[in-house]
Every structure is written in structure tokens, then in C-alpha cells.
Design an enzyme around this catalytic site. Structure first.
Site, PDB file in Angstrom:
ATOM      1  N   PHE A   1       0.471  -1.305  -0.184  1.00 57.13           N
ATOM      2  CA  PHE A   1      -0.268  -0.002   0.202  1.00 57.13           C
ATOM      3  C   PHE A   1       0.852   1.757   0.396  1.00 57.13           C
ATOM      4  CE2 PHE A   1      -2.488  -3.510   2.429  1.00 57.13           C
ATOM      5  CZ  PHE A   1      -3.846  -3.038   1.557  1.00 57.13           C
TER       6      PHE A   1
ATOM      7  N   TYR B   1       0.224  11.540  -9.812  1.00 54.80           N
ATOM      8  CA  TYR B   1      -0.624  10.867  -9.173  1.00 54.80           C
ATOM      9  C   TYR B   1      -0.294   9.309  -9.805  1.00 54.80           C
ATOM     10  CZ  TYR B   1      -2.986   7.347  -5.973  1.00 54.80           C
ATOM     11  OH  TYR B   1      -3.628   6.149  -5.610  1.00 54.80           O
TER      12      TYR B   1
ATOM     13  N   LYS C   1       0.698   5.516 -10.820  1.00 52.76           N
ATOM     14  CA  LYS C   1      -0.387   3.790 -10.398  1.00 52.76           C
ATOM     15  C   LYS C   1       0.235   3.251 -11.787  1.00 52.76           C
ATOM     16  CE  LYS C   1      -0.356   3.859  -6.280  1.00 52.76           C
ATOM     17  NZ  LYS C   1      -0.544   3.600  -5.403  1.00 52.76           N
TER      18      LYS C   1
ATOM     19  N   TYR D   1      -8.380  -0.119  -7.171  1.00 54.22           N
ATOM     20  CA  TYR D   1      -9.820   0.339  -6.232  1.00 54.22           C
ATOM     21  C   TYR D   1     -10.286   1.719  -7.503  1.00 54.22           C
ATOM     22  CZ  TYR D   1      -6.185  -1.146  -2.928  1.00 54.22           C
ATOM     23  OH  TYR D   1      -5.064  -1.691  -1.843  1.00 54.22           O
TER      24      TYR D   1
ATOM     25  N   ARG E   1     -13.422  20.958 -11.089  1.00 50.73           N
ATOM     26  CA  ARG E   1     -12.161  21.347 -10.443  1.00 50.73           C
ATOM     27  C   ARG E   1     -11.568  20.675 -11.299  1.00 50.73           C
ATOM     28  NH1 ARG E   1     -11.757  16.843  -5.269  1.00 50.73           N
ATOM     29  NH2 ARG E   1     -12.248  15.371  -6.869  1.00 50.73           N
TER      30      ARG E   1
ATOM     31  N   SER F   1      -4.997   1.673  -9.384  1.00 46.58           N
ATOM     32  CA  SER F   1      -6.493   3.043  -8.967  1.00 46.58           C
ATOM     33  C   SER F   1      -6.671   2.887 -10.151  1.00 46.58           C
ATOM     34  CB  SER F   1      -5.510   4.221  -8.558  1.00 46.58           C
ATOM     35  OG  SER F   1      -7.132   5.437  -8.853  1.00 46.58           O
TER      36      SER F   1
HETATM   37  P1  NAD Z   1      -2.808   5.859   3.037  1.00 43.48           P
HETATM   38  O1  NAD Z   1      -1.565   7.900   3.091  1.00 43.48           O
HETATM   39  O2  NAD Z   1      -3.088   6.460   4.374  1.00 43.48           O
HETATM   40  O3  NAD Z   1      -1.549   5.380   3.671  1.00 43.48           O
HETATM   41  C1  NAD Z   1      -0.256   4.882   2.970  1.00 43.48           C
HETATM   42  C2  NAD Z   1       0.796   4.572   3.910  1.00 43.48           C
HETATM   43  O4  NAD Z   1       1.693   4.515   3.413  1.00 43.48           O
HETATM   44  C3  NAD Z   1       1.121   5.939   5.184  1.00 43.48           C
HETATM   45  O5  NAD Z   1       0.715   5.583   6.465  1.00 43.48           O
HETATM   46  C4  NAD Z   1       2.076   6.413   4.640  1.00 43.48           C
HETATM   47  O6  NAD Z   1       2.886   6.588   5.796  1.00 43.48           O
HETATM   48  C5  NAD Z   1       2.951   4.969   4.251  1.00 43.48           C
HETATM   49  N1  NAD Z   1       4.129   5.282   3.307  1.00 43.48           N
HETATM   50  C6  NAD Z   1       3.997   6.229   1.707  1.00 43.48           C
HETATM   51  N2  NAD Z   1       5.157   6.203   1.587  1.00 43.48           N
HETATM   52  C7  NAD Z   1       5.836   5.334   2.331  1.00 43.48           C
HETATM   53  C8  NAD Z   1       7.294   4.799   2.015  1.00 43.48           C
HETATM   54  N3  NAD Z   1       8.263   5.103   0.646  1.00 43.48           N
HETATM   55  N4  NAD Z   1       8.067   4.341   3.196  1.00 43.48           N
HETATM   56  C9  NAD Z   1       7.326   3.138   4.584  1.00 43.48           C
HETATM   57  N5  NAD Z   1       5.165   4.068   3.870  1.00 43.48           N
HETATM   58  C10 NAD Z   1       5.496   4.671   3.339  1.00 43.48           C
HETATM   59  O7  NAD Z   1      -3.241   5.899   2.161  1.00 43.48           O
HETATM   60  P2  NAD Z   1      -4.590   5.175   0.991  1.00 43.48           P
HETATM   61  O8  NAD Z   1      -5.487   5.978   1.286  1.00 43.48           O
HETATM   62  O9  NAD Z   1      -4.590   3.889   2.280  1.00 43.48           O
HETATM   63  O10 NAD Z   1      -3.799   4.019  -0.042  1.00 43.48           O
HETATM   64  C11 NAD Z   1      -3.365   3.258   0.550  1.00 43.48           C
HETATM   65  C12 NAD Z   1      -2.565   2.567  -1.226  1.00 43.48           C
HETATM   66  O11 NAD Z   1      -3.851   2.545  -2.035  1.00 43.48           O
HETATM   67  C13 NAD Z   1      -1.478   4.168  -1.924  1.00 43.48           C
HETATM   68  O12 NAD Z   1      -0.969   3.222  -2.746  1.00 43.48           O
HETATM   69  C14 NAD Z   1      -3.249   4.647  -2.685  1.00 43.48           C
HETATM   70  O13 NAD Z   1      -2.355   5.455  -4.187  1.00 43.48           O
HETATM   71  C15 NAD Z   1      -3.377   3.730  -3.441  1.00 43.48           C
HETATM   72  N6  NAD Z   1      -5.378   3.725  -2.858  1.00 43.48           N
HETATM   73  C16 NAD Z   1      -6.207   4.836  -2.281  1.00 43.48           C
HETATM   74  C17 NAD Z   1      -6.867   5.454  -3.171  1.00 43.48           C
HETATM   75  C18 NAD Z   1      -7.765   6.354  -1.918  1.00 43.48           C
HETATM   76  O14 NAD Z   1      -9.386   6.859  -2.518  1.00 43.48           O
HETATM   77  N7  NAD Z   1      -7.539   6.182  -0.221  1.00 43.48           N
HETATM   78  C19 NAD Z   1      -7.690   4.826  -4.124  1.00 43.48           C
HETATM   79  C20 NAD Z   1      -7.067   3.976  -5.011  1.00 43.48           C
HETATM   80  C21 NAD Z   1      -5.362   3.431  -4.789  1.00 43.48           C
HETATM   81  C1  WQD Z   2     -15.400  12.559  -6.067  1.00 35.27           C
HETATM   82  C2  WQD Z   2     -16.322  13.868  -6.294  1.00 35.27           C
HETATM   83  C3  WQD Z   2     -15.702  15.573  -7.366  1.00 35.27           C
HETATM   84  C4  WQD Z   2     -14.386  16.898  -3.597  1.00 35.27           C
HETATM   85  C5  WQD Z   2      -9.433  11.134  -6.775  1.00 35.27           C
HETATM   86  C6  WQD Z   2      -8.213  10.106  -7.309  1.00 35.27           C
HETATM   87  C7  WQD Z   2      -8.409   8.930  -7.625  1.00 35.27           C
HETATM   88  C8  WQD Z   2      -8.414   8.424  -6.408  1.00 35.27           C
HETATM   89  C9  WQD Z   2     -10.262   8.466  -5.248  1.00 35.27           C
HETATM   90  C10 WQD Z   2      -6.297   7.533  -6.064  1.00 35.27           C
HETATM   91  C11 WQD Z   2     -15.859  14.509  -7.593  1.00 35.27           C
HETATM   92  C12 WQD Z   2     -16.238  15.405  -6.686  1.00 35.27           C
HETATM   93  C13 WQD Z   2     -14.872  16.267  -4.230  1.00 35.27           C
HETATM   94  C14 WQD Z   2     -15.200  18.156  -3.246  1.00 35.27           C
HETATM   95  C15 WQD Z   2     -16.842  18.498  -4.844  1.00 35.27           C
HETATM   96  N1  WQD Z   2      -7.620   7.738  -5.501  1.00 35.27           N
HETATM   97  N2  WQD Z   2     -16.178  16.906  -5.184  1.00 35.27           N
HETATM   98  N3  WQD Z   2     -15.868  18.124  -3.753  1.00 35.27           N
HETATM   99  O1  WQD Z   2     -11.356  12.709  -7.711  1.00 35.27           O
HETATM  100  O2  WQD Z   2     -13.142  10.582  -7.853  1.00 35.27           O
HETATM  101  O3  WQD Z   2     -10.790  10.827  -7.034  1.00 35.27           O
HETATM  102  O4  WQD Z   2      -9.828  10.311  -4.766  1.00 35.27           O
HETATM  103  O5  WQD Z   2      -6.090   6.612  -6.596  1.00 35.27           O
HETATM  104  O6  WQD Z   2      -7.147   8.323  -8.385  1.00 35.27           O
HETATM  105  O7  WQD Z   2      -8.466  11.050  -8.445  1.00 35.27           O
HETATM  106  O8  WQD Z   2     -12.378  11.812  -5.264  1.00 35.27           O
HETATM  107  O9  WQD Z   2     -13.446  12.656  -3.494  1.00 35.27           O
HETATM  108  O10 WQD Z   2     -11.881  13.650  -4.927  1.00 35.27           O
HETATM  109  O11 WQD Z   2     -14.297  12.896  -6.079  1.00 35.27           O
HETATM  110  O12 WQD Z   2     -17.728  17.979  -5.245  1.00 35.27           O
HETATM  111  O13 WQD Z   2     -14.617  19.206  -2.078  1.00 35.27           O
HETATM  112  O14 WQD Z   2     -16.649  14.229  -5.671  1.00 35.27           O
HETATM  113  O15 WQD Z   2     -15.790  16.095  -8.179  1.00 35.27           O
HETATM  114  O16 WQD Z   2     -16.974  13.725  -8.923  1.00 35.27           O
HETATM  115  P1  WQD Z   2     -11.816  11.344  -7.207  1.00 35.27           P
HETATM  116  P2  WQD Z   2     -12.768  12.695  -4.944  1.00 35.27           P
END
Ligand code: NAD
Ligand code: WQD
Length: 343
Positions: free
Chosen positions: A83, A152, A156, A179, A297, A127
């Protein structure tokens, strides 16, 4: 079966929920995290929920010597769920090198350390951002990958390619999980998402507005080609996501994977608009959310939702929780944070 799983980034939002599910399924979990976006106190929360404290080593994946030393000390790791990454879309546009360095170097170092340690099973956090705005909805895994809107998102896609190449070239067996939009929190409200500063994502911004921490939620655009003009996403409960990781790592450990590199969408298959989210939140919480329509946005896509059929079929996984549950748990978590801050 060997049962020790290394969870990189396991102190974070999705990693901590996954660590709970793994422990509850009988796996031994060891978390490594540099705590750049998390707090070591989450280990105690995991112990409160599962009755067992996970192993924890504070370590930066960008430090390959530390990583090699870690694997030398833990020769019995059966698989890795990766992660650890920086994840802010906005910040990545301001500091692209920070993102390329951390997310790519961390992943390459991990792959090298796994190869050296003869550890072959990897689950990677990808993602839906790799699809950009898909030409067809729902989007399935064979849809073309599009140029990412942010550094970012690029990291991925690039990490997926690096892992894919390594799986073709060596004995690595890997699953990338794409995800959609993870939201919500563990039903105990002991762990959840901890956004630093002003949240970028919809649901943390919404719950903070409902809690009175923010004045008004901005709805980014009402002129999209959707049923109410606002953007549509496939929101998924973080606990459902965590359960899919258990399925994915088990598939690798039991050698049930069909290819050395496999990809699965993790979504519910249903899209909801921003206004749907606000209305449903108001219904389940009984709290009005002050909001206003603003411009779109930059970089947002119009609509996306998953075709989760491959994950349903191959992983034997299906999202269990609906939107009401997701938003109820997000609200319970926000309230628990507020009561902690008061005490
Ligand atoms: P998060 O920031 O809560 O968790 C990531 C963790 O990784 C953190 O605890 C951070 O301290 C640690 N970290 C970052 N860089 C590091 C490094 N170099 N060495 C060791 N630890 C490190 O994020 P999350 O929401 O739990 O996301 C987890 C994964 O899922 C990420 O790879 C993120 O890109 C991916 N992801 C998240 C979402 C989302 O919306 N949350 C969506 C799609 C994919
Ligand atoms: C959701 C919807 C916004 C905030 C991002 C990353 C994606 C993934 C998940 C990691 C959209 C709208 C949002 C606000 C709003 N992360 N919005 N007002 O943009 O789908 O995805 O997080 O991989 O890569 O791009 O998620 O929660 O920011 O937005 O109207 O204050 O809500 O325009 O339609 P997003 P989000």
C-alpha cells in the site's frame, strides 16, 4: 501454509483495515510504514479490534539497505501487500518528483528486496485513475489505459507496468487491485481515514462540513452529462476493499492465479453522483450539509463506475456494503474523532 504477510503502508487508511481482516483470518501481519501520513497509534487500535497487535517496523521503502535488513530478519514472509505510497492528486501536480521518487523508488526497492529474499507473492494497490475517462461504462479491466491526469495517477500506471515486467521476467506472482473510490470506516469507529489539513476528497470534506469543521461543501460542477449534472463515481466501503485483499493474497498463496500478473477492478458496479452522496448522507445521519455549486475542478472526469465481474468470478469477492452503510460508518468515524479531540 506459511502465513506471515508483510503489509507496506499498513498504518494508513486502507492498509490498517486490511491488516484487521488478515489478522481475523488467522494471518500473522507485519506492518512497515514510515509514518509520513499515519500514526503508530493505529497498532493499538488494531489490537483493540482483533485482540492481537501486529508486528511493526518504522521503515522507509526508499531506503533499500533497511529493506534488505528487514527481509534478512524476517525470512518467513509468505507474501506482501503493498500500500505504501503518497496519494494526493493535488500535491503530486505541485511536487511531481516527490511522487515519482517515493512511489516508484519504493516499489522498485521492494521488488528487489523480495527477489533477493525469494519472496514471490505481491498484491499491489492500483487505482481506477489508470482508466482516465473510459470510452465505455461500466469499465472492465481490458479497457485501454489512458494518460493520467496527475503525476500521482502516472505512478500507479508505471508501477503496474514495472510489476508486470518483473512478473514476466522472474518468479514474481502479482495481483494489481484497481480501487474505485474507497470511503467509510471500520464499524467499530476505532480506525478510519485521517486526512491531513483540508481534505481533497468528497466524503471527508462532507463529514467535516457536517461536523462544523468546514463552512460549506463545494460541489464541483453541475453541468456534467449525468442524471443531476454532478460527477459520478463508484464508491466502495473500505472494509469490502480490505476483504478483497484477503482474497487476492490467498489466491497467490494457494497458487490459484491464472497468470503471473493479474488485474482486478474493485468497485460495486454502481455509480452515484455528488448530490446522491449528499442526500444519502443527510438521510442516514439526520444532519443537513451546507453546500454550494461551484465550477468544475480541473482534472476531474465526468463519470466512472466499475465492471467488477472479474473480481466477483475469479476472487470470489463481491462488495457487501451499500451506500447507506458506507456513509453511516464515515459519519460514526468523524464523530469519534470529534469526541477524541474534545477529551
Ligand atoms: P494512506 O496515506 O492512508 O496510507 C499509505 C501509507 O503509506 C501511509 O501510512 C504512509 O505513511 C505510508 N508510506 C508512504 N510512503 C512510504 C514509504 N516510502 N515507506 C514506507 N511507508 C510509506 O493511503 P491509503 O488511502 O490507505 O492508500 C493506500 C494505497 O492505495 C496507496 O498506494 C494509494 O495510492 C492507493 N489508493 C488509494 C485510494 C484512495 O482513495 N484512498 C484509491 C486508489 C488507490
Ligand atoms: C469524488 C467526486 C468530485 C470534493 C480521487 C483520485 C483517484 C482516487 C480516489 C487514488 C468528484 C466531487 C469532491 C469536493 C466535490 N485516489 N467533489 N467536492 O477525484 O474521484 O478520485 O480519489 O487513487 O485517483 O483522483 O475522488 O473524492 O476527490 O471526488 O464536488 O469537495 O466528488 O468532483 O465528482 P476522485 P474525490
Amino acid at each position: 501454509m506459511a502465513n506471515k504477510i508483510l503489509v507496506t503502508g499498513g498504518a494508513g487508511y486502507i492498509g490498517s483495515h486490511t491488516s484487521i481482516v488478515l489478522q481475523e483470518a488467522g494471518f500473522e501481519v507485519h506492518i512497515i510504514d514510515n509514518l509520513s501520513n499515519s500514526d503508530a497509534a493505529v497498532m493499538d487500535r488494531i489490537a483493540e479490534i482483533t485482540g492481537k497487535i501486529p508486528g511493526f517496523t518504522q521503515l522507509d521503502l526508499c531506503n533499500s539497505e533497511d529493506l534488505h535488513a528487514f527481509f534478512d530478519k524476517h525470512p518467513d514472509i509468505a507474501g506482501v501487500i503493498h500500500f505504501a505510497a503518497h496519494k494526493s492528486v493535488n500535491e503530486s501536480s505541485t511536487y511531481p518528483l516527490k511522487y515519482y521518487h517515493n512511489n516508484l523508488t519504493g516499489t522498485i526497492n521492494l521488488l528487489q528486496a523480495m527477489q533477493r529474499a525469494n519472496c514471490h507473492n505481491l498484491v499491489f494497490s492500483s487505482s481506477c485513475t489508470v482508466y482516465g475517462q473510459p470510452d465505455q461504462l461500466p469499465v472492465s479491466e481490458d479497457a485501454p489505459l489512458k494518460k493520467a491526469f496527475s503525476p500521482y495517477g502516472n505512478t500507479k500506471r508505471m508501477c503496474e507496468e514495472i510489476i508486470h515486467d518483473q512478473a514476466e521476467a522472474d518468479s514474481l506472482q502479482a495481483v494489481a487491485l484497481r480501487y474505485f473510490n474507497p470511503i467509510g470506516a471500520h464499524h467499530s469507529a476505532r480506525i478510519g481515514e485521517l486526512p491531513v489539513g483540508i481534505p481533497n476528497n468528497l466524503v471527508p470534506y462532507l463529514t467535516q462540513t457536517a461536523a462544523g469543521k468546514r463552512d460549506s461543501l463545494k460541489v464541483f460542477g453541475q453541468d456534467y452529462d449525468t442524471h443531476d449534472g454532478t460527477g459520478i463515481r463508484d464508491y466502495i466501503h473500505v472494509v469490502d476493499l480490505a476483504e478483497a485483499h484477503l482474497k487476492a493474497i490467498s489466491r497467490l498463496l494457494e497458487q490459484k492465479n491464472k497468470e503471473a500478473f493479474e488485474v482486478f477492478n474493485l468497485g460495486t458496479g454502481t455509480g452515484y453522483s455528488v448530490l446522491d452522496i449528499i442526500k444519502t448522507f443527510e438521510k442516514v445521519s439526520g444532519v443537513r450539509v451546507t453546500h454550494e455549486i461551484t465550477d468544475r475542478r480541473a482534472g476531474d472526469i465526468e463519470k466512472v463506475w466499475a465492471d467488477p465481474a472479474k473480481a466477483n468470478r475469479e476472487l470470489g469477492w463481491k462488495a457487501r456494503f451499500g451506500l447507506d452503510d458506507m456513509l453511516r460508518s464515515a459519519w460514526a468515524w468523524e464523530q469519534s474523532l470529534a469526541s477524541r479531540n474534545d477529551s
